[in-house]
Design an enzyme around this catalytic site. Structure first.
Site, short mmCIF file in Angstrom:
data_model
loop_
_atom_site.label_atom_id
_atom_site.label_comp_id
_atom_site.label_asym_id
_atom_site.label_seq_id
_atom_site.Cartn_x
_atom_site.Cartn_y
_atom_site.Cartn_z
N PHE A 1 0.86 -1.19 0.00
CA PHE A 1 0.00 0.00 0.00
C PHE A 1 0.89 1.23 0.00
CE2 PHE A 1 -4.56 1.02 1.23
CZ PHE A 1 -5.12 0.04 0.44
N GLN B 1 -7.90 14.48 4.08
CA GLN B 1 -7.30 13.64 3.02
C GLN B 1 -8.22 13.50 1.81
OE1 GLN B 1 -6.53 9.15 3.43
NE2 GLN B 1 -4.50 10.05 3.41
N HIS C 1 -8.54 11.39 -1.29
CA HIS C 1 -8.03 10.13 -1.86
C HIS C 1 -7.91 10.32 -3.37
CE1 HIS C 1 -7.79 5.90 -2.93
NE2 HIS C 1 -7.70 5.57 -1.66
N LEU D 1 -15.30 5.25 -3.53
CA LEU D 1 -13.88 4.93 -3.49
C LEU D 1 -13.46 3.81 -4.43
CD1 LEU D 1 -11.42 5.84 -1.70
CD2 LEU D 1 -11.67 3.63 -0.60
N GLU E 1 -6.97 1.73 -3.04
CA GLU E 1 -5.56 1.80 -3.38
C GLU E 1 -5.01 0.39 -3.68
OE1 GLU E 1 -3.72 4.70 -0.87
OE2 GLU E 1 -1.93 3.48 -0.68
N ARG F 1 -0.98 9.59 -0.69
CA ARG F 1 -2.24 9.98 -1.34
C ARG F 1 -2.29 11.46 -1.70
NH1 ARG F 1 -6.35 6.36 2.38
NH2 ARG F 1 -5.79 4.43 1.32
N HIS G 1 -11.92 11.97 1.60
CA HIS G 1 -11.94 10.60 2.10
C HIS G 1 -11.79 10.46 3.61
CE1 HIS G 1 -11.48 6.33 1.94
NE2 HIS G 1 -10.22 6.35 2.36
N ARG H 1 -2.46 10.61 6.37
CA ARG H 1 -2.56 9.21 6.82
C ARG H 1 -2.13 8.26 5.72
NH1 ARG H 1 -6.63 4.91 6.39
NH2 ARG H 1 -7.78 6.24 4.97
P1 FAD Z 1 -16.80 4.68 11.62
O1 FAD Z 1 -16.51 3.29 11.23
O2 FAD Z 1 -16.87 5.72 10.61
O3 FAD Z 1 -18.02 4.67 12.58
C1 FAD Z 1 -18.60 5.83 13.10
C2 FAD Z 1 -19.82 5.47 13.89
O4 FAD Z 1 -20.29 6.62 14.58
C3 FAD Z 1 -21.00 4.97 13.08
O5 FAD Z 1 -21.60 3.89 13.77
C4 FAD Z 1 -21.96 6.16 13.07
O6 FAD Z 1 -23.31 5.79 12.93
C5 FAD Z 1 -21.69 6.72 14.45
N1 FAD Z 1 -22.08 8.12 14.64
C6 FAD Z 1 -21.62 9.22 14.00
N2 FAD Z 1 -22.19 10.31 14.50
C7 FAD Z 1 -23.04 9.91 15.48
C8 FAD Z 1 -23.94 10.56 16.36
N3 FAD Z 1 -24.09 11.89 16.35
N4 FAD Z 1 -24.66 9.83 17.23
C9 FAD Z 1 -24.54 8.48 17.26
N5 FAD Z 1 -23.71 7.80 16.45
C10 FAD Z 1 -22.97 8.51 15.58
N6 FAD Z 1 -8.99 2.54 6.24
C11 FAD Z 1 -8.01 1.58 6.26
O7 FAD Z 1 -7.19 1.54 7.18
N7 FAD Z 1 -7.95 0.63 5.29
C12 FAD Z 1 -8.83 0.61 4.25
O8 FAD Z 1 -8.74 -0.27 3.42
C13 FAD Z 1 -9.85 1.61 4.19
N8 FAD Z 1 -10.77 1.65 3.17
C14 FAD Z 1 -11.79 2.56 3.21
C15 FAD Z 1 -12.79 2.54 2.23
C16 FAD Z 1 -13.85 3.44 2.26
C17 FAD Z 1 -14.90 3.41 1.18
C18 FAD Z 1 -13.93 4.41 3.30
C19 FAD Z 1 -15.05 5.40 3.36
C20 FAD Z 1 -12.95 4.44 4.28
C21 FAD Z 1 -11.88 3.52 4.24
N9 FAD Z 1 -10.88 3.54 5.22
C22 FAD Z 1 -9.90 2.57 5.23
C23 FAD Z 1 -10.98 4.46 6.35
C24 FAD Z 1 -11.61 3.73 7.52
O9 FAD Z 1 -12.59 2.84 7.07
C25 FAD Z 1 -12.27 4.71 8.48
O10 FAD Z 1 -11.41 5.76 8.76
C26 FAD Z 1 -12.57 3.97 9.77
O11 FAD Z 1 -13.35 2.85 9.51
C27 FAD Z 1 -13.22 4.87 10.78
O12 FAD Z 1 -13.61 4.05 11.85
P2 FAD Z 1 -14.27 4.66 13.15
O13 FAD Z 1 -14.55 3.52 14.04
O14 FAD Z 1 -13.44 5.78 13.64
O15 FAD Z 1 -15.63 5.28 12.62
#
Ligand code: FAD
Length: 603
Positions: free
Chosen positions: A121, A234, A236, A250, A253, A309, A380, A415
């Site tokens: 990556f 970021q 992407h 998306l 990568e 990125r 992203h 990142r």
């Molecule tokens: P999230 O998984 O975003 O979860 C947030 C949670 O908070 C959700 O349940 C939402 O409902 C809740 N929430 C938000 N606001 C509120 C509120 N006001 N009240 C109650 N609940 C709320 N990263 C990598 O390392 N490798 C990858 O291959 C990769 N691929 C990706 C592909 C895509 C399409 C995307 C969008 C991102 C990708 N990323 C990747 C980034 C990574 O997925 C995210 O940064 C990461 O999953 C964020 O995790 P988190 O637990 O912080 O939040």
């Protein structure tokens, strides 16, 4: 005054993505009572969309890898603005967090001798991303949910938190509503973990889904916490650009990690034209060397498509601006070309990138095993977020923790791909562990009726203003403003203009009205989200104005170089005594000698 449904827990976790669930597992394992709230259905967080993999220096594919190299790569990627202690903890602990997931039932792709397979990556020196095809996040969430549910946790799906509640200086709980009935809920808790993910919906073109309106960032800010690095958003390099309805989705990568190359409309591999000095020694000289790298040749260096990125996104933007773009305003990403190299290329591509194959087939009628994709940059990921203590993840507000994308520090100015899934495992666990301990040392805080009454009044205000501004049009205008004026390439005058527009939109948001009743009222939900979107947008614009240089994801064409003067501090945002947004420059503490040496050795 309406009634609240009251819930009491030791620890309240806002967000059911990887960070929230990993924290919940830890709290539950510590014997504390835990609730997890999510805006959408359980299992639908961004984490589930993660495709490429989770970065952890296990050294399964290349035994030269170690936490030290991962640490150095992360710091280089973040242009040394990272919280170095977080980068150290992350690099040291990620392998254990991945192996633990495996023990809880996650099935990763395998090497031929049965170990967890790791892929290349951008910005990672060695193949480091443990993955499950291009559906890694799905497997992670499934595993964490299964494990968490068995340990015991209360889940509140389709509930949205609109404010955090305090008892004096410390956290006391949160106030929110359920989407289905529109009833208010009071969540009392001894400790609260924010795990709400990103802010992508502040921009027009984004890979983020509707939920990502920067709620955690804004909730923390209004509760008096400090945030930092908000200028680092970021973009992407590869999102879909055609047809218009799928713009921003998306394209992992992983496509480039498996040998995909970027070409302009003249068929030129333009990434070879611009290799930053910081990466010159690690980048392939020829396409042939780049290809060998993607196929595991340890003596080859990575192709320029796998540079960080921020850089790849800017190179794509340049090609398009200078008239060498694809028909719909992007460039071409080609994985089909590998049939020149591999006998069973179409099957190989489908096996390695099954989601990408289906995504393009179904949404754009393109067969990626036969023809190139059209791609362009998409908003992203948010590097900036709540400023936390590296070891415990506690914010400036006692009892309030943050982990995952809504926390800042690990990634600095940019990142590396794969470092988010590992971030949320390492720091989700730490936040859960420390929040559980805090909850054992403290009792439930008191919540004043006045606090509740004023929140409720604020939350219902839009119903009183029926014929005024429409919440969706305010949201769309803001997204256009951020995309056009605070996007990939920034300029003083444009950002000043953005701040002026944000001021107007804030005023407009005070006039927003909604019709109907409280049950499943999407207009009302959007009206409430506006405060968060406007708050984070202002933080991004102000921080970006303050950093008068270009570094990592923050690029200014009026200050196109990195400036020494800006190398040693983070920009921190907090609410001033009069409710105004205050910015300060906070120096980065001197790095431990041992870590400095690692960086020197890896240069
Ligand atoms: P999230 O998984 O975003 O979860 C947030 C949670 O908070 C959700 O349940 C939402 O409902 C809740 N929430 C938000 N606001 C509120 C509120 N006001 N009240 C109650 N609940 C709320 N990263 C990598 O390392 N490798 C990858 O291959 C990769 N691929 C990706 C592909 C895509 C399409 C995307 C969008 C991102 C990708 N990323 C990747 C980034 C990574 O997925 C995210 O940064 C990461 O999953 C964020 O995790 P988190 O637990 O912080 O939040």
């Amino acid at each position: 005054v309406s009634e609240y449904i009251t819930h009491e827990h030791d620890v309240l976790i806002i967000g059911a993505g990887g960070a929230g669930l990993r924290a919940a597992v830890e709290v539950s394992a510590a014997g504390a009572k835990v609730a997890v709230i999510s805006k959408s259905l359980l299992g639908k967080a961004h984490t589930v969309m993660a495709e490429g993999g989770v970065a952890a220096a296990m050294g399964n594919v290349d035994d030269r890898d170690s936490w030290r190299v991962h640490f150095a790569d992360t710091m280089r990627g973040g242009q040394y603005l990272n919280n170095w202690r977080m980068a150290e903890l992350h690099a040291r602990e990620a392998p254990e967090r991945v192996r633990e997931l495996e023990a809880w039932g996650a099935l990763f792709d395998r090497t031929s001798d049965g170990r967890i397979l790791q892929r290349n990556f951008g910005g990672h020196r060695y193949p480091r991303l443990a993955h499950v095809g291009d559906r890694t996040g799905l497997e992670m969430i499934r595993t964490l949910q299964d494990h968490g549910i068995h340990l015991g946790l209360d889940v509140f799906m389709e509930h949205t938190v609109v404010t955090l509640l305090k008892d004096g200086a410390r956290i006391a709980g949160a106030f929110g509503y359920d989407r289905e009935r529109g009833r208010f809920h009071l969540f009392r808790a001894k400790a609260v973990v924010l795990a709400t993910g990103g802010i992508g919906r502040a921009f027009k073109i984004t890979s983020n889904s509707w939920e990502y309106t920067g709620d955690g960032h804004s909730l923390a800010y209004h509760a008096g916490a400090s945030l930092m690095d908000m200028e680092f958003v970021q973009f992407h390099p590869t999102g879909m650009i055609w047809p218009p309805s799928v713009r921003g989705i998306l394209v992992t990568e992983g496509v480039r990690g498996e040998g995909g190359v970027l070409r302009n409309r003249d068929g030129e591999r333009f990434m070879f034209k611009d290799i930053p000095p910081l990466y010159a020694a690690q980048t392939a000289d020829t396409p042939e060397e780049g290809w060998r790298y993607t196929q595991g040749d340890k003596n080859a260096r990575r192709p320029p498509e796998l540079l960080t990125r921020d850089h790849v996104a800017r190179c794509i933007r340049r090609e398009v601006r200078e008239g060498r773009g694809s028909p719909h305003g992007g460039v071409f990403l080609d994985i089909a070309w590998i049939k020149e190299k591999l006998p069973h290329a179409p099957e190989h591509i489908k096996k390695k990138l099954p989601s990408m194959y289906h995504q393009f087939k179904q949404l754009a009628d393109i067969d990626i095993t036969q023809e190139p994709m059209e791609v362009g940059p998409t908003t992203h990921y948010m590097m900036g977020g709540v400023k936390v203590d590296a070891d415990s993840q506690m914010s400036d507000v006692p009892g309030l923790y943050a982990a995952g994308e809504c926390a800042a520090g690990l990634h600095g100015a940019n990142r590396l791909g794969g470092n988010s899934l590992s971030d949320l495992l390492v720091f989700g666990k730490r936040a859960g562990e420390h929040a559980a301990t805090y909850s054992k040392q403290n009792s439930l805080g008191a919540i004043s009726p006045e606090q509740l009454a004023s929140t409720e009044k604020w939350a219902l205000a839009a119903f009183e203003r029926k014929a005024s501004e429409n919440p969706y049009s305010v949201q769309h205008t803001l997204q256009d403003v951020m995309q056009d004026l605070v996007g990939i390439v920034r300029h003083e005058a444009e950002m000043q203009q953005a701040l002026e527009r944000i001021r107007e939109l804030k005023a407009a948001s005070q006039r927003v009205g909604v019709d109907g009743h409280r049950e499943y009222n999407a207009g009302w939900h959007t009206a409430l989200d506006l405060q968060n979107l406007l708050t984070v947008s202002e933080m991004v614009a102000r921080s970006a104005l303050e950093r008068k240089e270009s570094r990592g994801a923050h690029f200014r064409d009026d200050f196109p170089e990195k400036e020494k003067e800006y190398a040693g501090f983070n920009i921190v945002v907090r609410m001033g005594a009069g409710g105004e947004m205050q910015l300060t420059r906070e120096p980065i503490p001197p790095m431990r000698e041992e870590l400095k040496q690692i960086i020197e050795e890896m240069k």
